[in-house]
Design a protein around this motif. Structure first.
Motif, PDB file in Angstrom:
ATOM      1  N   VAL A  75       0.839  -1.205   0.000  1.00 48.50           N
ATOM      2  CA  VAL A  75       0.000   0.000   0.000  1.00 48.50           C
ATOM      3  C   VAL A  75       0.869   1.248   0.000  1.00 48.50           C
ATOM      4  N   ASP A  76       1.932   1.247   0.785  1.00 47.28           N
ATOM      5  CA  ASP A  76       2.811   2.414   0.836  1.00 47.28           C
ATOM      6  C   ASP A  76       3.477   2.667  -0.509  1.00 47.28           C
ATOM      7  N   GLN A  77       3.884   1.606  -1.209  1.00 43.14           N
ATOM      8  CA  GLN A  77       4.493   1.792  -2.525  1.00 43.14           C
ATOM      9  C   GLN A  77       3.482   2.322  -3.541  1.00 43.14           C
ATOM     10  N   THR A  78       2.232   1.911  -3.412  1.00 44.72           N
ATOM     11  CA  THR A  78       1.190   2.433  -4.297  1.00 44.72           C
ATOM     12  C   THR A  78       1.050   3.936  -4.122  1.00 44.72           C
ATOM     13  N   VAL A  79       0.987   4.368  -2.871  1.00 42.57           N
ATOM     14  CA  VAL A  79       0.840   5.796  -2.593  1.00 42.57           C
ATOM     15  C   VAL A  79       2.092   6.557  -3.008  1.00 42.57           C
ATOM     16  N   ALA A  80       3.259   5.973  -2.773  1.00 44.94           N
ATOM     17  CA  ALA A  80       4.508   6.637  -3.171  1.00 44.94           C
ATOM     18  C   ALA A  80       4.572   6.814  -4.682  1.00 44.94           C
ATOM     19  N   ARG A  81       4.067   5.851  -5.437  1.00 41.89           N
ATOM     20  CA  ARG A  81       4.135   5.917  -6.896  1.00 41.89           C
ATOM     21  C   ARG A  81       3.099   6.872  -7.480  1.00 41.89           C
ATOM     22  N   PHE A  82       1.866   6.822  -6.947  1.00 39.76           N
ATOM     23  CA  PHE A  82       0.776   7.568  -7.586  1.00 39.76           C
ATOM     24  C   PHE A  82       0.150   8.655  -6.710  1.00 39.76           C
ATOM     25  N   GLY A  83       0.587   8.760  -5.465  1.00 42.27           N
ATOM     26  CA  GLY A  83       0.122   9.854  -4.617  1.00 42.27           C
ATOM     27  C   GLY A  83      -1.126   9.582  -3.816  1.00 42.27           C
ATOM     28  N   ARG A  84      -1.840   8.510  -4.113  1.00 43.24           N
ATOM     29  CA  ARG A  84      -3.066   8.192  -3.385  1.00 43.24           C
ATOM     30  C   ARG A  84      -3.501   6.776  -3.772  1.00 43.24           C
ATOM     31  N   LEU A  85      -4.606   6.339  -3.159  1.00 38.00           N
ATOM     32  CA  LEU A  85      -5.202   5.054  -3.492  1.00 38.00           C
ATOM     33  C   LEU A  85      -6.710   5.256  -3.565  1.00 38.00           C
ATOM     34  N   ASP A  86      -7.283   5.069  -4.744  1.00 37.15           N
ATOM     35  CA  ASP A  86      -8.710   5.306  -4.942  1.00 37.15           C
ATOM     36  C   ASP A  86      -9.543   4.031  -4.868  1.00 37.15           C
ATOM     37  N   ILE A  87      -9.035   2.955  -5.458  1.00 40.80           N
ATOM     38  CA  ILE A  87      -9.782   1.705  -5.547  1.00 40.80           C
ATOM     39  C   ILE A  87      -8.853   0.543  -5.203  1.00 40.80           C
ATOM     40  N   ALA A  88      -9.347  -0.367  -4.383  1.00 42.60           N
ATOM     41  CA  ALA A  88      -8.598  -1.590  -4.084  1.00 42.60           C
ATOM     42  C   ALA A  88      -9.493  -2.787  -4.341  1.00 42.60           C
ATOM     43  N   VAL A  89      -8.932  -3.795  -4.975  1.00 36.89           N
ATOM     44  CA  VAL A  89      -9.643  -5.048  -5.235  1.00 36.89           C
ATOM     45  C   VAL A  89      -8.876  -6.170  -4.548  1.00 36.89           C
ATOM     46  N   ASN A  90      -9.482  -6.735  -3.529  1.00 36.06           N
ATOM     47  CA  ASN A  90      -8.830  -7.784  -2.741  1.00 36.06           C
ATOM     48  C   ASN A  90      -9.246  -9.146  -3.289  1.00 36.06           C
ATOM     49  N   ASN A  91      -8.447  -9.616  -4.251  1.00 30.90           N
ATOM     50  CA  ASN A  91      -8.777 -10.823  -4.993  1.00 30.90           C
ATOM     51  C   ASN A  91      -7.936 -12.034  -4.589  1.00 30.90           C
ATOM     52  N   ALA A  92      -6.807 -11.830  -3.918  1.00 27.26           N
ATOM     53  CA  ALA A  92      -5.937 -12.958  -3.578  1.00 27.26           C
ATOM     54  C   ALA A  92      -6.712 -14.012  -2.784  1.00 27.26           C
ATOM     55  N   GLY A  93      -6.635 -15.246  -3.219  1.00 23.84           N
ATOM     56  CA  GLY A  93      -7.374 -16.299  -2.531  1.00 23.84           C
ATOM     57  C   GLY A  93      -6.933 -17.676  -2.990  1.00 23.84           C
ATOM     58  N   THR A  94      -7.404 -18.671  -2.268  1.00 25.34           N
ATOM     59  CA  THR A  94      -7.092 -20.060  -2.586  1.00 25.34           C
ATOM     60  C   THR A  94      -8.330 -20.915  -2.379  1.00 25.34           C
ATOM     61  N   GLU A  95      -8.429 -21.992  -3.159  1.00 27.78           N
ATOM     62  CA  GLU A  95      -9.530 -22.941  -2.964  1.00 27.78           C
ATOM     63  C   GLU A  95      -9.233 -23.922  -1.833  1.00 27.78           C
ATOM     64  N   GLY A  96      -7.986 -23.895  -1.324  1.00 26.48           N
ATOM     65  CA  GLY A  96      -7.618 -24.841  -0.285  1.00 26.48           C
ATOM     66  C   GLY A  96      -7.568 -26.256  -0.812  1.00 26.48           C
ATOM     67  N   GLN A  97      -7.873 -27.200   0.039  1.00 28.54           N
ATOM     68  CA  GLN A  97      -7.896 -28.615  -0.351  1.00 28.54           C
ATOM     69  C   GLN A  97      -9.315 -29.146  -0.182  1.00 28.54           C
ATOM     70  N   PRO A  98     -10.084 -29.166  -1.278  1.00 34.69           N
ATOM     71  CA  PRO A  98     -11.475 -29.625  -1.189  1.00 34.69           C
ATOM     72  C   PRO A  98     -11.560 -31.067  -0.691  1.00 34.69           C
ATOM     73  N   GLY A  99     -12.675 -31.377  -0.071  1.00 34.55           N
ATOM     74  CA  GLY A  99     -12.912 -32.733   0.419  1.00 34.55           C
ATOM     75  C   GLY A  99     -13.949 -32.723   1.518  1.00 34.55           C
ATOM     76  N   PRO A 100     -14.418 -33.886   1.918  1.00 35.02           N
ATOM     77  CA  PRO A 100     -15.423 -33.966   2.978  1.00 35.02           C
ATOM     78  C   PRO A 100     -14.926 -33.342   4.279  1.00 35.02           C
ATOM     79  N   ILE A 101     -15.847 -32.896   5.089  1.00 30.89           N
ATOM     80  CA  ILE A 101     -15.495 -32.314   6.389  1.00 30.89           C
ATOM     81  C   ILE A 101     -14.704 -33.313   7.229  1.00 30.89           C
ATOM     82  N   THR A 102     -15.034 -34.570   7.119  1.00 32.81           N
ATOM     83  CA  THR A 102     -14.353 -35.591   7.916  1.00 32.81           C
ATOM     84  C   THR A 102     -12.889 -35.751   7.554  1.00 32.81           C
ATOM     85  N   GLU A 103     -12.475 -35.179   6.407  1.00 27.15           N
ATOM     86  CA  GLU A 103     -11.077 -35.263   5.990  1.00 27.15           C
ATOM     87  C   GLU A 103     -10.319 -33.958   6.212  1.00 27.15           C
TER      88      GLU A 103
END
Length: 252
Positions: A75-103
Motif C-alpha cells: 500500500v505504501d508503494q502504491t501511494v509513493a508511486r501515484f500519490g493516493r489510493l482510490d480503488i482496491a480489489v482484494n482478490n488474492a485467494g485459494t480454494e484450499g484442499q477440497p474434500g469432505p469435512i471428515t477429511e
C-alpha cells in the motif's frame, strides 16, 4: 481518464491469474493507473508490461497478503508511486484442499483462512489506513457464491468466504463516515485455473454449469465488469453489500 487528478489509482491483489488478471486488464482499458500484486516476480513483471502496452501506467509489487509488513509495503508503494489510493480489489485467494469435512485438518483450515480471511483483513487494514484520511475510496473484496449457499466438499473454502462477507459489512460500517465504500463481489463458478483445480475434470465442471439457471460457467471478464461497476462512482450509493455474479445460482 487522462487527467491525473481524476484518473483512478487501482490496487489489485492476486492479480496474476484468473479474475484478478481480467480485472487488471479491464481497468487498464479504462485508463486507470494500476499497481498489481502477487507472489511471483516473473509473472508480475510480464503483467505490468502487458498493462502498459494497453496504455496504462502500471507497476508490479510482489507481496504475500498473509504478511502484515508486505501488505503495508504494498500500500505504501502504491501511494509513493501515484500519490493516493482510490480503488482496491482484494482478490488474492485459494480454494484450499477440497474434500469432505471428515477429511479436513487444522492445517488445511489454517492454510485456507490465512490467505482468504487474514489476507483480506490485512489488506483492508492498510487500505483503510490510507483511504480514511483521504476522505474517499472504494474497496471490493472477492467473496464467492459458495460463501452464501455452501457446497459439499468445499466446507473450509465456503466458511472462509462467509468470513469475507462479514469482514466486508463490518469494514463498510466503520468506513462510511470517512467517505469510503466497502463491498464484495461474489462470483459463481467461473472458468479459471482455480475452478479447474477444484473440479478436477470436465465432468464436475459440466455438473456445476448444468446446475445454474444460465446453464453455463461464467467468464473472468464478466466478474471484472461487475467489479469495475461496484468500485466506480457509478455505484456511489452502494456500500456494505455483496453482489452475486453467479448465473442465477443464489436465486434458486
Amino acid at each position: 481518464m487522462n487527467n491525473p487528478a481524476t484518473t483512478p489509482v487501482v490496487l489489485i491483489t492476486g492479480a496474476l491469474t484468473g479474475i484478478g488478471r481480467a480485472t487488471a486488464v479491464a481497468f487498464a482499458r479504462e485508463g486507470a493507473h494500476l499497481v498489481v500484486s502477487g507472489r511471483h516476480d516473473d509473472a508480475g513483471q510480464k503483467l505490468a508490461i502487458e498493462l502498459r502496452e494497453l496504455g496504462a501506467q502500471a507497476e508490479f509489487v510482489k507481496a504475500d497478503v498473509r504478511n502484515d509488513d508486505e501488505v503495508r509495503n504494498l500500500v505504501d508503494q502504491t501511494v509513493a508511486r501515484f500519490g493516493r489510493l482510490d480503488i482496491a480489489v482484494n482478490n488474492a485467494g485459494t480454494e484450499g484442499q477440497p474434500g469432505p469435512i471428515t477429511e479436513q485438518t487444522a492445517d488445511k483450515f489454517a492454510a485456507t483462512f490465512d490467505t482468504n480471511v487474514l489476507g483480506v483483513l490485512l489488506s483492508l487494514k492498510h487500505q483503510l489506513r490510507v483511504m480514511q484520511p483521504q476522505g474517499k475510496g472504494s474497496i471490493v473484496n472477492i467473496s464467492s457464491a459458495f460463501g452464501k449457499i455452501g457446497a459439499p466438499g468445499a466446507s473450509v473454502y465456503a466458511a472462509s468466504k462467509h468470513a469475507v462477507e462479514g469482514l466486508t459489512k463490518s469494514a463498510a460500517l466503520e468506513s462510511v463516515s470517512f467517505g469510503v465504500r466497502v463491498n464484495a463481489v461474489a462470483p459463481g463458478p467461473i472458468q479459471t485455473g482455480m475452478l479447474d483445480r477444484f473440479a478436477g475434470g470436465e465432468e464436475v465442471k459440466s455438473y456445476l454449469a448444468n446446475g445454474l439457471p444460465m446453464k453455463r460457467l461464467g467468464e473472468a471478464n464478466e466478474i471484472a465488469n461487475a467489479i469495475i461497476f461496484v468500485a466506480s462512482d457509478t455505484g456511489s450509493y452502494i456500500t456494505g453489500q455483496s453482489i452475486s455474479v453467479d448465473g442465477g445460482r443464489t436465486a434458486l
